[in-house]
Write a protein that holds these residues in place. Sequence first.
Motif, PDB file in Angstrom:
ATOM      1  N   LYS B  42       0.827  -1.216   0.000  1.00  0.00           N
ATOM      2  CA  LYS B  42       0.000   0.000   0.000  1.00  0.00           C
ATOM      3  C   LYS B  42       0.857   1.261   0.000  1.00  0.00           C
ATOM      4  O   LYS B  42       0.667   2.154  -0.829  1.00  0.00           O
ATOM      5  CB  LYS B  42      -0.923  -0.003   1.236  1.00  0.00           C
ATOM      6  N   SER B  43       1.796   1.317   0.931  1.00  0.00           N
ATOM      7  CA  SER B  43       2.621   2.530   1.018  1.00  0.00           C
ATOM      8  C   SER B  43       3.467   2.702  -0.240  1.00  0.00           C
ATOM      9  O   SER B  43       3.700   3.824  -0.689  1.00  0.00           O
ATOM     10  CB  SER B  43       3.534   2.475   2.244  1.00  0.00           C
ATOM     11  N   THR B  44       3.922   1.602  -0.800  1.00  0.00           N
ATOM     12  CA  THR B  44       4.705   1.688  -2.033  1.00  0.00           C
ATOM     13  C   THR B  44       3.871   2.316  -3.146  1.00  0.00           C
ATOM     14  O   THR B  44       4.339   3.195  -3.873  1.00  0.00           O
ATOM     15  CB  THR B  44       5.181   0.286  -2.443  1.00  0.00           C
ATOM     16  N   HIS B  84       1.938  10.865   4.503  1.00  0.00           N
ATOM     17  CA  HIS B  84       2.571   9.559   4.528  1.00  0.00           C
ATOM     18  C   HIS B  84       2.436   8.904   5.886  1.00  0.00           C
ATOM     19  O   HIS B  84       2.248   9.566   6.901  1.00  0.00           O
ATOM     20  CB  HIS B  84       4.048   9.676   4.137  1.00  0.00           C
ATOM     21  N   GLN B  85       2.602   7.590   5.872  1.00  0.00           N
ATOM     22  CA  GLN B  85       2.500   6.804   7.108  1.00  0.00           C
ATOM     23  C   GLN B  85       3.482   7.332   8.150  1.00  0.00           C
ATOM     24  O   GLN B  85       3.152   7.465   9.314  1.00  0.00           O
ATOM     25  CB  GLN B  85       2.805   5.343   6.768  1.00  0.00           C
ATOM     26  N   HIS B  86       4.700   7.604   7.720  1.00  0.00           N
ATOM     27  CA  HIS B  86       5.663   8.229   8.606  1.00  0.00           C
ATOM     28  C   HIS B  86       5.866   9.649   8.100  1.00  0.00           C
ATOM     29  O   HIS B  86       6.301   9.845   6.972  1.00  0.00           O
ATOM     30  CB  HIS B  86       6.963   7.418   8.627  1.00  0.00           C
ATOM     31  N   LEU B 162      -4.277   9.570   2.367  1.00  0.00           N
ATOM     32  CA  LEU B 162      -3.961   9.404   3.786  1.00  0.00           C
ATOM     33  C   LEU B 162      -3.496   7.970   4.024  1.00  0.00           C
ATOM     34  O   LEU B 162      -4.274   7.030   3.915  1.00  0.00           O
ATOM     35  CB  LEU B 162      -5.200   9.677   4.644  1.00  0.00           C
ATOM     36  N   ASP B 163      -2.194   7.811   4.330  1.00  0.00           N
ATOM     37  CA  ASP B 163      -1.653   6.461   4.540  1.00  0.00           C
ATOM     38  C   ASP B 163      -1.709   6.117   6.029  1.00  0.00           C
ATOM     39  O   ASP B 163      -0.952   6.665   6.828  1.00  0.00           O
ATOM     40  CB  ASP B 163      -0.212   6.389   4.014  1.00  0.00           C
ATOM     41  N   GLU B 164      -2.595   5.230   6.387  1.00  0.00           N
ATOM     42  CA  GLU B 164      -2.829   4.813   7.772  1.00  0.00           C
ATOM     43  C   GLU B 164      -2.917   5.994   8.742  1.00  0.00           C
ATOM     44  O   GLU B 164      -2.188   6.056   9.735  1.00  0.00           O
ATOM     45  CB  GLU B 164      -1.735   3.838   8.243  1.00  0.00           C
ATOM     46  N   PRO B 165      -3.821   6.926   8.464  1.00  0.00           N
ATOM     47  CA  PRO B 165      -3.880   8.116   9.309  1.00  0.00           C
ATOM     48  C   PRO B 165      -4.360   7.795  10.720  1.00  0.00           C
ATOM     49  O   PRO B 165      -3.929   8.420  11.686  1.00  0.00           O
ATOM     50  CB  PRO B 165      -4.900   9.005   8.591  1.00  0.00           C
ATOM     51  N   SER B 401       7.942  -2.540   5.582  1.00  0.00           N
ATOM     52  CA  SER B 401       6.676  -1.817   5.681  1.00  0.00           C
ATOM     53  C   SER B 401       6.450  -1.453   7.140  1.00  0.00           C
ATOM     54  O   SER B 401       7.034  -2.045   8.052  1.00  0.00           O
ATOM     55  CB  SER B 401       5.545  -2.691   5.166  1.00  0.00           C
ATOM     56  N   GLY B 402       5.584  -0.456   7.369  1.00  0.00           N
ATOM     57  CA  GLY B 402       5.351   0.045   8.720  1.00  0.00           C
ATOM     58  C   GLY B 402       4.977  -1.055   9.696  1.00  0.00           C
ATOM     59  O   GLY B 402       5.512  -1.132  10.804  1.00  0.00           O
ATOM     60  N   GLY B 403       4.072  -1.923   9.301  1.00  0.00           N
ATOM     61  CA  GLY B 403       3.625  -2.992  10.192  1.00  0.00           C
ATOM     62  C   GLY B 403       4.742  -3.956  10.516  1.00  0.00           C
ATOM     63  O   GLY B 403       4.862  -4.440  11.645  1.00  0.00           O
TER      64      GLY B 403
HETATM   65 MG   LIG Z   1       2.435   1.111   4.856  1.00  0.00          MG
END
Ligand SMILES: [Mg+2]
Lengths: 356, 506
Positions: B42-44, B84-86, B162-165, B401-403
């Motif tokens: 997703k983030s990619t 972004h997520q971060h 919005l990436d995992e807001p 990835s974040g997770g």
């Molecule tokens: Mg992500």
Amino acid sequence: MKRLWKALSLPLYAVITGLILGAIIMAIAKYNPWSAYGSLLMGAFGNPIAIGNTVSGAIPLMLTALGIAVAFRTGLFNIGAEGQYWVGAMAAVFIGYNFASMPWYFHIPLALIAAMVAGGLWGGVIPGLAKAWVGAHEVITTMMMSYIAILLAHYMVEKGPMMQQGFVPQSPPITSSATLPTILTNSNLSAGLYIALAAVVVVHILLFYTSFGYKLRAVGYNAFAARYSGLPVALYTVLSLGISGVLAGLAGGVQFLGVDYQLTDTFQSGYGYTAIVVALLARNNPLGIVLASIFFSALSSGSQMMQITSGVSANMTDVITGIIIFFVAADRLYAYILRTFRKKQVIAVARKEVQG
Amino acid sequence: MALLEIAGLRKVFGQVVANDHVDLTVMPGETHAILGENGAGKSTLIKMISGLYKPDAGTILFDGALRNFNNPREAIVAGIGVVHQHFMLIPALTVAENVVLGIHGGWGRYDRKTAEEQVSKLSKEVGLPLDPTRKVEDLPVGMQQRVEIVKALYRQAKLLVLDEPTAVLTPQETEDLFEVVHHLNQDGIPVIFISHKLDEVRAVAHKVTVMRAGKTVFESPVGSASAQQLAYWMVGRDIVLQTQRDVVQSGATVLSVNDLTVFDDRHTKKVDNVSFAVKEGEIFGLAGVDGNGQTELVEAITGLRKLAHGSVYLQDKDISRASVAKRIEQGIAYIPQDRQRDGLVLPFSIADNLQLREVSKAPFSKGGWLQKRAARKHAEQLVEEFDIRPRNVDLPVGDLSGGNQQKVILAREMARRPMLLVAVQPTRGLDVGAIEGIHKHLLALRSEGRSILLVSLELDEILMLSDRIGVMHAGHLVAVYNNGEVSREELGLAMTGEITAKEAGA
Ligand SMILES: [Mg+2]
Ligand SMILES: Nc1ncnc2c1ncn2[C@@H]1O[C@H](COP(=O)(O)OP(=O)(O)OP(=O)(O)O)[C@@H](O)[C@H]1O
């Protein structure tokens, strides 16, 4: 292997660009860049003695750059290595002309240890503690300490306790028992080379094979996470700057026991500054530092020959150095250009796909 | 006509195919949710839409033109706003500076007063009020996210991503955010919304696309997809988020906090005379609205913050003044709230991060020498056990990835079999499958007789895992309940301070 190439490619581009732009400038000034570079190369590597002198010039650069790299790895910028070099030199020379009766196997180590302690205290412990306790930034403190070191050195040989009897402001020469032997006749190359290479290996092992080095790097990359993991960040700041100063001090010691033998009142080696470029170009990699310091030493040792035989001013090599610094600092620019280039290919492929 | 039309997008990192044949169509005025496991890509995808990564193949059609962004700036100019997520803010600058930064080109003068007025006005208009003069580093994450959103809107975004807001938001802040999203939709601005939570997707999105292993595998209007269906498409198996808590005899006291008072960096009293105890084999859940002292309480227990008054005991040892290192050694493990800032060294490999807290000890080093083989073996085992993907322990953690970054921290802290695990939002940013796995791990620790202090903003998680639940409000521990003897409503009241000083089964 691929990774190694990737790490090497950008610094290599920087060097090549520096040389090419240097050539263009020479051509504009109506010199023949081929013959200029040819004579530069001859001056630096043309015969065994030239090689010896080039390598000899690389020794203090190598040691100082190692020190700067250790600090960089911990996220610290030791900009005052020049001063640490000079306090190292003073300490080594002082021990070197005293204790004449000592056998060499005590005298030399004693002088070098004194150089390291002096450099470590000067560049590391004082600025390190200042940073750890009151948050004084090391860029400022190491630089200020550097000025103090140079002024102190002037005082020492002009009016101070290290002045030789007579009217010339210089220190007495070190005794033969403190002299590092020359390992290539008629050149400047001393046994200091072994010390420098040993230091490279030791620093490499320290950084990448010990838990201490792991922690230094962890603090450098992320001081927050290091603190959360129970690492005393302040202590590592002091230690890292300390090691940095030890190595710069050692550089001064080795240079004076092996090449210069006595302090005269010009205190401008420039090693402390060039070493920053060396460390940057080598990306703080100890083995890369060996290559980069030989390269910069060759630029300066070959420049005289270049001036004599092709008439290009020896200062031309400073211009080249400047260009390289610029491109090392701007290596993001390369990354950008490379990316744009690849992108054009991608677009071309995408177009083809869309069209049919 | 679609505003954004993505076809056949592909992105490869070394061995990993992060995106492959990704298709996505976003219509004006709609909210389009993207669901998918940790590492699904997703983030990619978002980074390609926003010009951070170059696609290896495929096309992005935006606002009627084929786009090939060279950098984020071009994407911003085209009208794509991304959170972004971060986050990508500059901590040392103020809110207004961050919002305005880069928009006037390199040469323009920065007019502080106008900028601050504009930012303040815009943020109020969109319903996310901000103080433009504060430094970003002083803001809590929820506020930083507002800055990112306002920044995007200031640049006249035609599409907001919005990436995992919600991973960093409190339930109330999440509500506010959804309100903002609705308003944007009404103005015709579509929103791409990434989340791991099905209920959020249902609440806010019109359409949903599911990604799995880099591919888009399912698309449908939100109304016509059941939760089971979506979960199935995401992980390829059915998920039961109903973990069994077996009965564990809780034993001796492991952590006791006595009359603890703690101040924050601005010298405000954040924890006020708090006392509680956590026993062997017990999960003590700490509930509360964010900012009511939980962070400071946890920092005082882990040794990161000085106590102003009171004491902390681990078993019968007074650790009130012990260093962080000492506490780690005595058996406290800690999962911090901000994973990238406090939990990980991003350029280090997975293996190196997994030994971060114990690098000086066997088996990770002997006599000061790193034992790389032992570290690898340890890492390979944990990567398997905690399902960290990809399985390559030499990969820098920053490339995960974040997770999966979160899983690295969890693995490190849980693998130490700590006497006490202090876990702040442990499942933040994890997909449902991974949450299930982590909950199992937490309960297994508990069955072994370890103690866990669980701080979470999510009542569901607290209710599912805890044996006892403490509620913090305005620095006070206002109530302690046995789980099962309290309703959600009652907890909610306690969290807002309506119920005070009620003790149960302490
Ligand atoms: Mg992500
Ligand atoms: N810069 C990078 N270098 C190498 N691999 C990467 C990089 N960025 C992402 N990856 C890999 O690509 C895959 C997809 O990652 P991505 O961040 O897109 O996942 P995600 O769907 O956002 O997951 P999460 O829900 O955990 O945030 C992962 O396997 C990740 O490790």
